[in-house]
Scaffold this motif. Sequence first.
Motif, PDB file in Angstrom:
ATOM      1  N   ILE A 196       4.884   7.256   5.940  1.00 17.78           N
ATOM      2  CA  ILE A 196       4.840   6.051   6.987  1.00 17.78           C
ATOM      3  C   ILE A 196       5.600   4.975   6.261  1.00 17.78           C
ATOM      4  CG2 ILE A 196       2.796   5.087   6.061  1.00 17.78           C
ATOM      5  CD1 ILE A 196       1.876   3.917   8.705  1.00 17.78           C
ATOM      6  N   GLY A 197       6.070   3.993   7.124  1.00 17.56           N
ATOM      7  CA  GLY A 197       6.858   2.682   6.875  1.00 17.56           C
ATOM      8  C   GLY A 197       6.397   1.580   8.120  1.00 17.56           C
ATOM      9  N   LEU A 198       5.231   0.810   7.669  1.00 13.50           N
ATOM     10  CA  LEU A 198       4.620   0.148   8.823  1.00 13.50           C
ATOM     11  C   LEU A 198       4.754  -1.514   8.128  1.00 13.50           C
ATOM     12  CD1 LEU A 198       4.010  -0.033  11.668  1.00 13.50           C
ATOM     13  CD2 LEU A 198       1.872   0.315  11.101  1.00 13.50           C
ATOM     14  N   LEU A 219       0.897  -1.046  -0.110  1.00 18.48           N
ATOM     15  CA  LEU A 219      -0.002  -0.037  -0.013  1.00 18.48           C
ATOM     16  C   LEU A 219       0.855   1.160  -0.027  1.00 18.48           C
ATOM     17  CD1 LEU A 219      -2.414  -1.192   2.761  1.00 18.48           C
ATOM     18  CD2 LEU A 219      -2.675  -1.685   0.495  1.00 18.48           C
ATOM     19  N   LEU A 220       0.923   1.855  -1.058  1.00 20.31           N
ATOM     20  CA  LEU A 220       1.839   3.059  -1.167  1.00 20.31           C
ATOM     21  C   LEU A 220       1.180   4.296  -1.643  1.00 20.31           C
ATOM     22  CD1 LEU A 220       4.712   4.354  -1.855  1.00 20.31           C
ATOM     23  CD2 LEU A 220       4.578   3.486  -4.057  1.00 20.31           C
ATOM     24  N   ARG A 260      14.033   4.857  -1.524  1.00 25.02           N
ATOM     25  CA  ARG A 260      13.927   3.627  -2.298  1.00 25.02           C
ATOM     26  C   ARG A 260      14.276   2.450  -1.702  1.00 25.02           C
ATOM     27  NH1 ARG A 260      16.548   4.680  -8.168  1.00 25.02           N
ATOM     28  NH2 ARG A 260      16.053   6.920  -8.343  1.00 25.02           N
ATOM     29  N   ASN A 261      14.613   2.680  -0.245  1.00 22.76           N
ATOM     30  CA  ASN A 261      14.733   1.350   0.443  1.00 22.76           C
ATOM     31  C   ASN A 261      13.722   0.879   1.216  1.00 22.76           C
ATOM     32  OD1 ASN A 261      15.217   3.473   2.146  1.00 22.76           O
ATOM     33  ND2 ASN A 261      16.759   2.438   3.300  1.00 22.76           N
ATOM     34  N   VAL A 262      12.626   1.841   1.161  1.00 26.59           N
ATOM     35  CA  VAL A 262      11.524   1.581   2.107  1.00 26.59           C
ATOM     36  C   VAL A 262      10.653   0.493   1.926  1.00 26.59           C
ATOM     37  CG1 VAL A 262       9.353   2.661   2.938  1.00 26.59           C
ATOM     38  CG2 VAL A 262      11.221   4.443   2.575  1.00 26.59           C
ATOM     39  N   LEU A 263      10.253   0.311   0.483  1.00 32.18           N
ATOM     40  CA  LEU A 263       9.552  -0.973   0.254  1.00 32.18           C
ATOM     41  C   LEU A 263      10.260  -2.225   0.528  1.00 32.18           C
ATOM     42  CD1 LEU A 263       7.788   1.466  -0.967  1.00 32.18           C
ATOM     43  CD2 LEU A 263       7.076  -0.215  -2.796  1.00 32.18           C
ATOM     44  N   SER A 281       0.939  -7.437   4.243  1.00 37.02           N
ATOM     45  CA  SER A 281       0.818  -6.008   3.456  1.00 37.02           C
ATOM     46  C   SER A 281       1.757  -5.131   4.226  1.00 37.02           C
ATOM     47  CB  SER A 281      -0.628  -5.556   3.451  1.00 37.02           C
ATOM     48  OG  SER A 281      -1.040  -5.019   4.930  1.00 37.02           O
ATOM     49  N   SER A 282       1.911  -4.038   3.703  1.00 33.93           N
ATOM     50  CA  SER A 282       2.775  -2.820   4.317  1.00 33.93           C
ATOM     51  C   SER A 282       2.397  -1.617   3.942  1.00 33.93           C
ATOM     52  CB  SER A 282       4.255  -3.101   3.899  1.00 33.93           C
ATOM     53  OG  SER A 282       4.404  -2.710   2.503  1.00 33.93           O
ATOM     54  N   GLU A 283       2.481  -0.444   4.983  1.00 34.40           N
ATOM     55  CA  GLU A 283       1.846   0.671   4.788  1.00 34.40           C
ATOM     56  C   GLU A 283       3.312   1.721   4.226  1.00 34.40           C
ATOM     57  OE1 GLU A 283      -1.240   2.143   7.388  1.00 34.40           O
ATOM     58  OE2 GLU A 283      -0.496   0.431   8.572  1.00 34.40           O
TER      59      GLU A 283
END
Length: 641
Positions: A291-293, A281-282, A318-321, A298-300
């Motif tokens: 956010i990065g959760l 979920l981006l 770009r390392n968040v996902l 899934s991920s937020e």
Amino acid sequence: MTLSSSIRHSARLLTLGLALQAGLAGAQSFSPPVAGIPPPADTPYVGTITIDVDLTDLDRRIMEVRETLPVKPGPLTLLYPRWLPGKHSPAGAVTTMAGLQITANGKPVEWTRDPLDVYAFHLQVPSGVSALNIAFQHLSPVTPAAGRVVMTQEIIGLQWNTVVLYPAGHYASAIQTQVSAKLPVGWQAASALDVAKRDGDRVTFQPTNLERLVDSPLWAGKYTKRIALDAVNKAPVYLTVFADSPSKLEATSEQIAAHQQIVLQADALFGARHFARYEFLLALSERFSSIGLEHSESSENGLHANYFTEWKKTLGARNVLPHEYTHSWNGKFRRPVDLWTPNFNVPMQDSLLWVYEGQTQYWGFVLAARSGMVPVADALESLAMTAAGLDGRAGRAWRNLQDTTNEPIVSGRGHQDWSDWQRREEYYNEGQMVWLDTDTKIRELSQGAKSLNDVAKAFFGVEGGRVTTLTYNFDEYVKELNAVAPFDWSGFLRQRLDTHSGATLLDGITRGGWKLVFTDKQSEFAKANETSQRTTDFYYSLGFGVDKDGKITGVKWGGPAFNAGLTGSMQLLAVNSDSYKAELLRDAITKARDGTGLELLVKFEDRYKTVRIDYRDGQRYPKLERMVGTPDRLTEILKAL
């Protein structure tokens, strides 16, 4: 003093002494009150809780909640989630819940908040009542000052823990729920939950237990785009993008291919998937908060609106996902035993966050490079910045790395003015360095035959298809390391966790065939990172950063700026009598090499101050330099599998 006066005086002293003894006795026998909250048991709740949330009040950002709770007559305690997975702390925002009203058969049922645990609500279910009707509002933040903005005119992020009261006395996995949400007209939604039906703008989801519900947020948006990253696998992966405007949704084929490679490289690393379907979920927005959760399925992820449209400027994001995706294996499926709790109101312990978050930070960094999300050259620049920021950390003198795992509970992950000294959550970045150290050590011990990849596949890839959590402790992880490469891994790790020395911090880089150096030229990655963070970084020279408005964002403890008396939140107004600009300060730093120093005019509160900094080392930016004649293990680590 007469005899009678003496007797009266003695009597008064005796009375006072007896009173004091009674007071001391009372203090010695004092017992603190105990909250009357039933402990969780692994027994099914009596029925299915239904929850409906109206998400249409976009102007006021209020979520209206209606909940029906099956009950039996008698005492009942309802809980609002407090200890949240992924937050590692008692972060449940009970203050956002308002207007709580409970009725049964059309009549009000009074509730009382527990005085010791304000997340608990006690009530008495009347005889003849089989269900309670619960109504309240979730007052989501209107401005960032009140918290994360999760409702805008274009995007909504609903975390179910904010809109549920659940019965005490049961595991979250033993409480069944069915939820629905009314969306703004024409909006689309995405969640790891399976849709049962959609009737107009109301979406109803398949029943699931409370544990999985809280782990499966619902996002909705006016402008959305769904991208299949791997729809062929029986456990497919999708990326749903939400944006402030349709133009921000457009991604190139190369950008999509890099995101697809995150999935393929994770498969090659871990060897199994622990979800039935995964949903990235981006949100790409300047209004919906970042956010990065992580969640199991899934991920937020909330990033700047230009993520796709100005791709070269978003290197630092770009390392968040890759990081959040890694958590599906590390943190959600395999979880430290003291971070697993039976419901959301049992306290967590964070002792292994250096694995949960630190190793995820490492794999997020590695997967970003292996997937092509971040070119290898830029990944090396990123690592140089991480290492330089940690090297010589002042706070290590009093606080070891292991103790920083307590930080989410100590500070609630709040702002720190002196993060170098306080060592805010360094289990992330220093944890990354520990796992680089571990990876290169395994490669050295095995002469390149083994690596941390093998540990990841053996440890996180077990029981493919299993979603439910499998816990572990320190000794179990050390055992897995020894199975791949026999060594004193317990001593190796404890030295890095428990001591106050930073002597081993750069060992992974050195063993990887590189060394940390400084140059007066800023890398393209560092420039992109400044653009993404909207700051200018003078950390490695003067020892501070400055935001886009000229406000000092933080000062390095013991650095030149610190020694000159600067603090965070000061407003930087002028450099050597000229109005502050980032390039002007850079030039002044270079010119100060001749010993003339530089002067800064700053404002703090309503006072102005001229500060002279005696600094002569010029501009300094970290980079990694290849050590000729040594094995290049670091580049090997970053190669696609």
